[in-house]
Design a protein around this motif. Structure first.
Motif, PDB file in Angstrom:
ATOM      1  N   UNK A  44       0.795  -1.232   0.000  1.00  0.00           N
ATOM      2  CA  UNK A  44       0.000   0.000   0.000  1.00  0.00           C
ATOM      3  C   UNK A  44       0.825   1.278   0.000  1.00  0.00           C
ATOM      4  N   UNK A  45       2.087   1.167   0.410  1.00  0.00           N
ATOM      5  CA  UNK A  45       2.905   2.355   0.547  1.00  0.00           C
ATOM      6  C   UNK A  45       2.725   2.973   1.921  1.00  0.00           C
ATOM      7  N   UNK A  46       3.310   4.149   2.127  1.00  0.00           N
ATOM      8  CA  UNK A  46       3.246   4.797   3.438  1.00  0.00           C
ATOM      9  C   UNK A  46       1.807   4.900   3.951  1.00  0.00           C
ATOM     10  N   UNK A  47       1.645   4.612   5.238  1.00  0.00           N
ATOM     11  CA  UNK A  47       0.322   4.601   5.867  1.00  0.00           C
ATOM     12  C   UNK A  47       0.419   5.210   7.258  1.00  0.00           C
ATOM     13  N   UNK A  48      -0.700   5.718   7.732  1.00  0.00           N
ATOM     14  CA  UNK A  48      -0.739   6.254   9.090  1.00  0.00           C
ATOM     15  C   UNK A  48      -0.822   5.102  10.084  1.00  0.00           C
ATOM     16  N   UNK A  49      -0.491   5.398  11.320  1.00  0.00           N
ATOM     17  CA  UNK A  49      -0.595   4.407  12.381  1.00  0.00           C
ATOM     18  C   UNK A  49      -2.047   3.949  12.520  1.00  0.00           C
ATOM     19  N   UNK A  50      -2.975   4.877  12.389  1.00  0.00           N
ATOM     20  CA  UNK A  50      -4.403   4.547  12.489  1.00  0.00           C
ATOM     21  C   UNK A  50      -4.809   3.584  11.375  1.00  0.00           C
ATOM     22  N   UNK A  51      -4.359   3.840  10.145  1.00  0.00           N
ATOM     23  CA  UNK A  51      -4.687   2.952   9.025  1.00  0.00           C
ATOM     24  C   UNK A  51      -4.134   1.550   9.260  1.00  0.00           C
ATOM     25  N   UNK A  52      -2.912   1.470   9.792  1.00  0.00           N
ATOM     26  CA  UNK A  52      -2.313   0.163  10.058  1.00  0.00           C
ATOM     27  C   UNK A  52      -3.066  -0.574  11.162  1.00  0.00           C
ATOM     28  N   UNK A  53      -3.499   0.150  12.192  1.00  0.00           N
ATOM     29  CA  UNK A  53      -4.271  -0.466  13.270  1.00  0.00           C
ATOM     30  C   UNK A  53      -5.596  -1.003  12.735  1.00  0.00           C
ATOM     31  N   UNK A  54      -6.255  -0.233  11.889  1.00  0.00           N
ATOM     32  CA  UNK A  54      -7.526  -0.687  11.301  1.00  0.00           C
ATOM     33  C   UNK A  54      -7.301  -1.893  10.399  1.00  0.00           C
ATOM     34  N   UNK A  55      -6.240  -1.859   9.611  1.00  0.00           N
ATOM     35  CA  UNK A  55      -5.922  -2.967   8.714  1.00  0.00           C
ATOM     36  C   UNK A  55      -5.696  -4.258   9.500  1.00  0.00           C
ATOM     37  N   UNK A  56      -4.947  -4.163  10.609  1.00  0.00           N
ATOM     38  CA  UNK A  56      -4.633  -5.342  11.419  1.00  0.00           C
ATOM     39  C   UNK A  56      -5.722  -5.665  12.431  1.00  0.00           C
ATOM     40  N   UNK A  57      -6.711  -4.750  12.542  1.00  0.00           N
ATOM     41  CA  UNK A  57      -7.807  -4.922  13.508  1.00  0.00           C
ATOM     42  C   UNK A  57      -7.272  -5.069  14.935  1.00  0.00           C
ATOM     43  N   UNK A  58      -6.344  -4.177  15.269  1.00  0.00           N
ATOM     44  CA  UNK A  58      -5.791  -4.123  16.619  1.00  0.00           C
ATOM     45  C   UNK A  58      -5.847  -2.688  17.111  1.00  0.00           C
ATOM     46  N   UNK A  59      -5.573  -2.513  18.378  1.00  0.00           N
ATOM     47  CA  UNK A  59      -5.624  -1.176  18.960  1.00  0.00           C
ATOM     48  C   UNK A  59      -4.437  -0.335  18.506  1.00  0.00           C
ATOM     49  N   UNK A  60      -4.596   0.970  18.631  1.00  0.00           N
ATOM     50  CA  UNK A  60      -3.504   1.897  18.308  1.00  0.00           C
ATOM     51  C   UNK A  60      -2.306   1.626  19.217  1.00  0.00           C
ATOM     52  N   UNK A  61      -2.564   1.251  20.468  1.00  0.00           N
ATOM     53  CA  UNK A  61      -1.481   0.963  21.409  1.00  0.00           C
ATOM     54  C   UNK A  61      -0.664  -0.245  20.949  1.00  0.00           C
ATOM     55  N   UNK A  62      -1.348  -1.281  20.461  1.00  0.00           N
ATOM     56  CA  UNK A  62      -0.652  -2.476  19.970  1.00  0.00           C
ATOM     57  C   UNK A  62       0.225  -2.125  18.781  1.00  0.00           C
ATOM     58  N   UNK A  63      -0.315  -1.348  17.857  1.00  0.00           N
ATOM     59  CA  UNK A  63       0.456  -0.932  16.678  1.00  0.00           C
ATOM     60  C   UNK A  63       1.644  -0.079  17.098  1.00  0.00           C
ATOM     61  N   UNK A  64       1.431   0.793  18.073  1.00  0.00           N
ATOM     62  CA  UNK A  64       2.501   1.667  18.547  1.00  0.00           C
ATOM     63  C   UNK A  64       3.687   0.857  19.053  1.00  0.00           C
ATOM     64  N   UNK A  65       3.407  -0.179  19.842  1.00  0.00           N
ATOM     65  CA  UNK A  65       4.470  -1.041  20.370  1.00  0.00           C
ATOM     66  C   UNK A  65       5.182  -1.755  19.224  1.00  0.00           C
ATOM     67  N   UNK A  66       4.403  -2.290  18.279  1.00  0.00           N
ATOM     68  CA  UNK A  66       4.997  -2.992  17.138  1.00  0.00           C
ATOM     69  C   UNK A  66       5.895  -2.058  16.326  1.00  0.00           C
ATOM     70  N   UNK A  67       5.386  -0.855  16.054  1.00  0.00           N
ATOM     71  CA  UNK A  67       6.142   0.081  15.226  1.00  0.00           C
ATOM     72  C   UNK A  67       7.420   0.544  15.919  1.00  0.00           C
ATOM     73  N   UNK A  68       7.355   0.740  17.222  1.00  0.00           N
ATOM     74  CA  UNK A  68       8.554   1.129  17.971  1.00  0.00           C
ATOM     75  C   UNK A  68       9.628   0.052  17.833  1.00  0.00           C
TER      76      UNK A  68
END
Length: 141
Positions: A44-68
């Motif tokens: 998909x190319x560059x995406x926001x943290x919110x878009x990635x959380x929605x795509x993975x169907x997880x919370x923003x906090x979970x995505x934040x930890x993964x991205x860090x």
């Protein structure tokens, strides 16, 4: 088959799938879920943290930890969007190389996973998986 037996079979299937994915990702130095994020960014190319959380169907906090964790590993980088409203997550050169490795690793995977199923059975499975996924999403709310 009883409903409880079917649910047990579904649970076993998801557990086996998770173990299979973890086994594939471990040699690449990835944790569970990170392969999906790298794949999403690669496709998909560059995406926001919110878009990635929605795509993975997880919370923003979970995505934040993964991205860090993925930033520390050198797979992704953050930059401010053109409108300045959000951070965009992008693959680094190392992340792009990992995406390409994941693509090579997955070649032929659908055929192996769904071996023995006819086209009609695959269409039915798609409908069933979509319905069960939506039901689980609704229950998780």
């Amino acid at each position: 088959m009883e409903d409880n037996e079917l649910l047990s079979l579904f649970t076993d299937m998801t557990r086996v799938h998770t173990a299979y994915v973890e086994r594939r990702l471990l040699p690449l130095g990835l944790h569970t879920g990170q392969g999906a994020i790298i794949s999403a960014l690669g496709e998909r190319g560059p995406s926001s943290q919110k878009e990635l959380a929605e795509y993975r169907r997880v919370s923003a906090a979970t995505i934040s930890v993964m991205l860090r964790r993925m930033e520390k590993s050198g797979f992704v980088t953050r930059s401010v969007s053109a409108d300045g409203k959000c951070n965009l997550i992008s693959l680094t050169e190392e992340g792009q190389a990992m995406y390409e490795a994941l693509c090579r690793d997955r070649q032929g995977e659908p055929e192996r996973v769904f071996a023995g199923l006819s086209r009609e059975e695959l269409r039915l499975a798609e409908k069933i998986f979509q319905t069960v996924s939506q039901n689980l999403a609704d229950l998780a709310q």
